[in-house]
Structures are given as structure tokens and as C-alpha cells.
Write a protein that holds these residues in place. Structure first.
Motif, PDB file in Angstrom:
ATOM      1  N   TYR A 155      12.344  60.025  48.261  1.00  0.00           N
ATOM      2  CA  TYR A 155      12.017  58.646  48.659  1.00  0.00           C
ATOM      3  C   TYR A 155      11.019  58.012  47.686  1.00  0.00           C
ATOM      4  N   ARG A 156      10.030  58.797  47.259  1.00  0.00           N
ATOM      5  CA  ARG A 156       9.042  58.249  46.318  1.00  0.00           C
ATOM      6  C   ARG A 156       9.706  57.905  44.979  1.00  0.00           C
ATOM      7  N   GLN A 157      10.669  58.737  44.561  1.00  0.00           N
ATOM      8  CA  GLN A 157      11.377  58.456  43.314  1.00  0.00           C
ATOM      9  C   GLN A 157      12.172  57.154  43.429  1.00  0.00           C
ATOM     10  N   LEU A 158      12.831  56.940  44.581  1.00  0.00           N
ATOM     11  CA  LEU A 158      13.565  55.700  44.795  1.00  0.00           C
ATOM     12  C   LEU A 158      12.624  54.499  44.749  1.00  0.00           C
ATOM     13  N   GLU A 159      11.444  54.676  45.328  1.00  0.00           N
ATOM     14  CA  GLU A 159      10.469  53.580  45.345  1.00  0.00           C
ATOM     15  C   GLU A 159       9.979  53.242  43.935  1.00  0.00           C
TER      16      GLU A 159
ATOM     17  N   LYS B  62      11.517  68.658  54.229  1.00  0.00           N
ATOM     18  CA  LYS B  62      10.886  67.336  54.327  1.00  0.00           C
ATOM     19  C   LYS B  62      10.185  66.977  53.016  1.00  0.00           C
ATOM     20  N   ASP B  63       9.612  67.964  52.335  1.00  0.00           N
ATOM     21  CA  ASP B  63       8.938  67.691  51.068  1.00  0.00           C
ATOM     22  C   ASP B  63       9.926  67.203  50.009  1.00  0.00           C
TER      23      ASP B  63
ATOM     24  N   HIS C 198      17.174  56.561  54.075  1.00  0.00           N
ATOM     25  CA  HIS C 198      16.600  57.615  54.912  1.00  0.00           C
ATOM     26  C   HIS C 198      17.341  57.723  56.242  1.00  0.00           C
ATOM     27  N   VAL C 199      17.586  56.595  56.874  1.00  0.00           N
ATOM     28  CA  VAL C 199      18.288  56.612  58.166  1.00  0.00           C
ATOM     29  C   VAL C 199      19.676  57.217  58.000  1.00  0.00           C
ATOM     30  N   LEU C 200      20.351  56.889  56.915  1.00  0.00           N
ATOM     31  CA  LEU C 200      21.684  57.420  56.664  1.00  0.00           C
ATOM     32  C   LEU C 200      21.641  58.932  56.463  1.00  0.00           C
ATOM     33  N   VAL C 201      20.724  59.401  55.628  1.00  0.00           N
ATOM     34  CA  VAL C 201      20.594  60.847  55.394  1.00  0.00           C
ATOM     35  C   VAL C 201      20.221  61.560  56.693  1.00  0.00           C
TER      36      VAL C 201
ATOM     37  N   ARG D 276      10.883  64.862  60.040  1.00  0.00           N
ATOM     38  CA  ARG D 276       9.483  65.116  59.665  1.00  0.00           C
ATOM     39  C   ARG D 276       9.092  64.419  58.364  1.00  0.00           C
ATOM     40  N   ALA D 277      10.059  63.747  57.744  1.00  0.00           N
ATOM     41  CA  ALA D 277       9.799  63.113  56.447  1.00  0.00           C
ATOM     42  C   ALA D 277       9.038  61.806  56.624  1.00  0.00           C
TER      43      ALA D 277
END
Length: 411
Positions: A125-129, A118-119, A152-155, A175-176
């Protein structure tokens, strides 16, 4: 004397190529032939995280529910997952494109399924943002919350399938912390007033825009993009001013492959008839007559009404891009004109009808919604105008009768 095997497992640090400290766990499993085999898992950021993972593995081993670690990467497994999906071709193409653009070339895509945490997902996700956009002219810009959540939903779907296949013990995406639904909510709907719509159409026609009639048709009928791109001359009854919306274009384009163009039933699955006004009917008649005189083949019943300059079906993405070009130029000429997205022409059509007092049931049928509740939920801002009018009417009905006058009566 043989060394005693440490079946309790171990945790040990190691250095990554970038000289960061990570932790590895080692444990023993029993093969079907009874032999003990040592297994490893790497990539834990802290010793505590590694020890918790080791404890979970040991509990699973004692319960007999341990899942053997797979070294198959997310990329390899994702392609198998996509190959087995039974969804519409356009949906599958969208999944593959999102994965290819945002995941495939990332470190996450090259990570073995069993090593994904999850980390790691949260860092991704933060990098994409921060800088996840890949489209031309915006490379390195922040990726919007809605798109990050979609990735995220796809992964998560891919990892959930791996869990069901017995390749991983749990789905770390559950848990992400992706952007929330509220953060990923679409922006507030924008629509034009009747005056703005007229202003744009006048600008478009005056510039000789060959798609002027397409914009007029969208505003006059509320059709979806795929529906107008699938419209044929045989679908238009210019004697009775009615358009039959029976199908929509399906355009599937995957990297390295030729596009697949198909025409399928509409989103609701139902054929619907839409009345059109005299101006739109006359404009369509004029175009058809011109084609009959110049290029008769393009005026036949099966021929698309709205095709590109070469008489071939529009690429829907290019069609939307041409809209953006037009509305941006119109906005430059008229700074107060909001720059709507193409789909917001449909919203404009519905909002104008509702604010003019057209019953929501009629609007629902014209838009091809599954039920009237969809219309009411989508256009609640316009329905409030109807409620205001109803409240004023009731107030007039209940008002005291003026001296020497008569009360307002409902009909």
C-alpha cells in the motif's frame, strides 16, 4: 538408531535473492493415514514474527483446526474468485481491471496465499501511495488514497473468500493499514453557478462543439452519464416537453475482449419523467428535424439521441474524456471557470434547483434518488440556503407590527 523427529518445529534464517535475511518456520502435521509430514512457511521479516506464527500453527494443530498450507498464488485464486462472483457485469469488469492494473504484475500477486502477511500488504500500500499510478501521462505518480483503499478492499475480499474456503487460517488484510475512510473520502463537491453554466454553454456552442446539446441536457435534467447515453428519441415527448428516463447504458470492456454494450434499468430501478424547459426542447427538436432531413435512420424512435460521430453508441470513458477536453479548453479561455468533472454537472443541476427554492422532494424525484434523505444528505450545502430563507421568513412573521402597519402573514 533412527533420529527422533522434532515435532516441536523450528525457526531458521535464510537469504533472499536480493541478499535480505528472512525467516522460515518448519513444523509437522499428521496426514489422514497417520504419517507425519513436514511443512514449511517462509517470508517472515523477523525471528519474533516467525516464532509467533509457529506458535499459532502449533496451537491449531493441537486443537485440530490447522489449515494445510496452500501454494496457490493470489493471482491464481483471484481469477477463480472473480469467475464465481454474481454481480453486475460492469461491477465485475471494474474489479478485474483494478486487479489487473494494480495487483496482477506486483510481487503480491505472485505470492502464495498462505505467505501473505499484513506487513507485506502494508509495504504494498505504501508503494502504491508513492508511485502506483499506471495511467498514460502519470506513470509513477502517487496513487490517490481512495484508489489505494479500493485496491485494499478488493484484495481483502479475495483473501476473505480464501479463508472461507479453508485455504488460509486468517485474513491478513483485516490487520493491515490502508488509507482510512476519512483519508479516502472524495474531494469536496464542486458546482457551477448559473452564470458559470451559461458561460460554458455559450463557449461550447460558439466553438461548434457537436456535444453542446449533451452538456445542455445534462445541466438541464441532472441525468447520470449512463442515462443520457441510453436516451432514445422515443423517450422524448417534445409536445409536452418531457423526457422519460427508463434505462441506462451498460458498457463492459475487458482487456483483450470486444466491448459489450447493453441497456438496463436505471440505478434506482424506476422509470422517471423529467420536465424540460422550452430552450432544451427546441434544441432537441432542431436536432431531430436536421437528422430527418439528412440521415432519417438516426431520427427513428429506437435510435440513440447522443451517439458518436459514426452513429454508434458512445464509449462512456471516451465521453467523459471529451468532456474533460472541453472544460479544460473553456477554462483556458475563461480562467475563473472551475473545471468540473462530468458527474458534477448533475450536482450543479440539483444545487441550482435547491437554491432557487425548489422543494427537495421534487429535486429527489427528478434526480431518481431512492428517497428524499439521499438528496438532503448529498446536497446539505444547498439545503442550508433553504433553512436560511425559512429562518428569515419566521423572523418576519414574528416581528412586531410597525405603527399604523400590518403584520406579515403566512399564506
Amino acid at each position: 538408531m533412527a533420529r527422533r523427529v522434532n515435532h516441536e518445529g523450528t525457526v531458521s534464517p535464510y537469504a533472499t535473492p536480493s541478499d535480505e535475511t528472512r525467516f522460515r518456520i518448519a513444523y509437522w502435521v499428521v496426514r489422514p493415514d497417520g504419517e507425519f509430514v513436514r511443512r514449511f512457511r517462509r517470508g517472515f521479516e523477523t525471528e519474533r514474527e516467525a516464532r509467533e506464527a509457529l506458535a499459532e500453527v502449533q496451537v491449531d494443530i493441537r486443537r485440530g483446526s490447522h489449515v494445510e498450507v496452500t501454494r496457490e498464488t493470489l493471482n491464481v485464486y483471484a481469477q477463480k474468485y472473480f469467475d464465481g462472483l454474481r454481480v453486475r457485469a460492469t461491477t465485475l469488469a471494474g474489479y478485474r481491471k483494478h486487479y489487473r492494473v494494480h495487483v496482477e504484475a506486483s510481487p503480491l500477486g505472485r505470492t502464495p496465499l498462505s505467505d501473505i502477511t499484513k506487513d507485506q500488504l502494508n509495504r504494498y500500500y505504501r508503494q502504491l501511495e508513492r508511485n502506483g499510478r499506471k495511467d498514460r501521462g502519470h506513470v509513477g505518480d502517487p496513487l490517490g488514497p481512495a484508489t489505494v483503499r479500493h485496491v485494499h478492499v478488493l484484495v481483502s475480499q479475495v483473501l476473505q473468500h480464501a479463508l472461507e474456503d479453508g485455504l488460509i487460517r486468517l485474513n491478513p488484510a483485516k490487520r493491515a493499514s490502508p488509507p482510512t475512510k476519512i483519508e479516502a473520502a472524495p474531494p469536496e463537491m464542486m458546482t457551477w453557478s448559473a452564470e458559470d453554466a451559461r458561460l460554458f454553454l455559450e463557449w461550447s456552442e460558439s466553438t461548434g462543439d457537436y456535444l453542446w446539446l449533451a452538456w445542455l441536457t445534462l445541466l438541464g435534467t441532472g441525468m447520470r452519464r449512463g442515462e443520457i447515453l441510453g436516451l432514445r428519441w422515443k423517450d422524448v415527448d417534445l409536445e409536452n416537453n418531457v423526457i422519460t428516463i427508463a434505462r441506462a447504458m451498460s458498457y463492459v470492456k475487458e482487456a483483450g475482449k470486444k466491448p459489450i454494450i447493453d441497456f438496463r434499468q436505471t440505478k434506482s430501478g424506476r422509470v422517471r419523467n423529467v420536465d424540460i424547459d422550452t430552450r432544451l426542447a427546441e434544441a432537441l427538436r432542431t436536432k431531430r428535424d436536421l437528422l430527418r432531413a439528412v440521415e432519417p435512420e438516426l431520427a427513428r424512435g429506437e435510435q440513440l439521441i447522443f451517439c458518436n460521430r459514426y452513429g454508434r453508441p458512445h464509449n462512456p470513458t471516451q465521453f467523459s474524456r471529451q468532456w474533460r477536453e472541453r472544460v479544460n479548453k473553456a477554462g483556458d479561455a475563461h480562467p475563473d471557470l472551475d473545471r468540473l468533472h462530468l458527474h458534477e454537472l448533475r450536482h450543479t443541476h440539483a444545487t441550482l434547483l435547491l437554491r432557487a427554492g425548489v422543494h427537495p422532494k421534487i429535486v429527489s424525484e427528478q434526480l431518481g434518488h431512492a428517497d428524499i434523505q439521499t438528496t438532503l444528505n448529498t446536497y446539505s450545502h444547498a439545503v442550508r440556503t433553504l433553512q436560511r430563507g425559512a429562518a428569515d421568513l419566521v423572523g418576519q412573521l414574528l416581528a412586531p407590527t410597525p405603527a399604523g402597519g400590518t403584520a406579515l402573514t403566512a399564506t
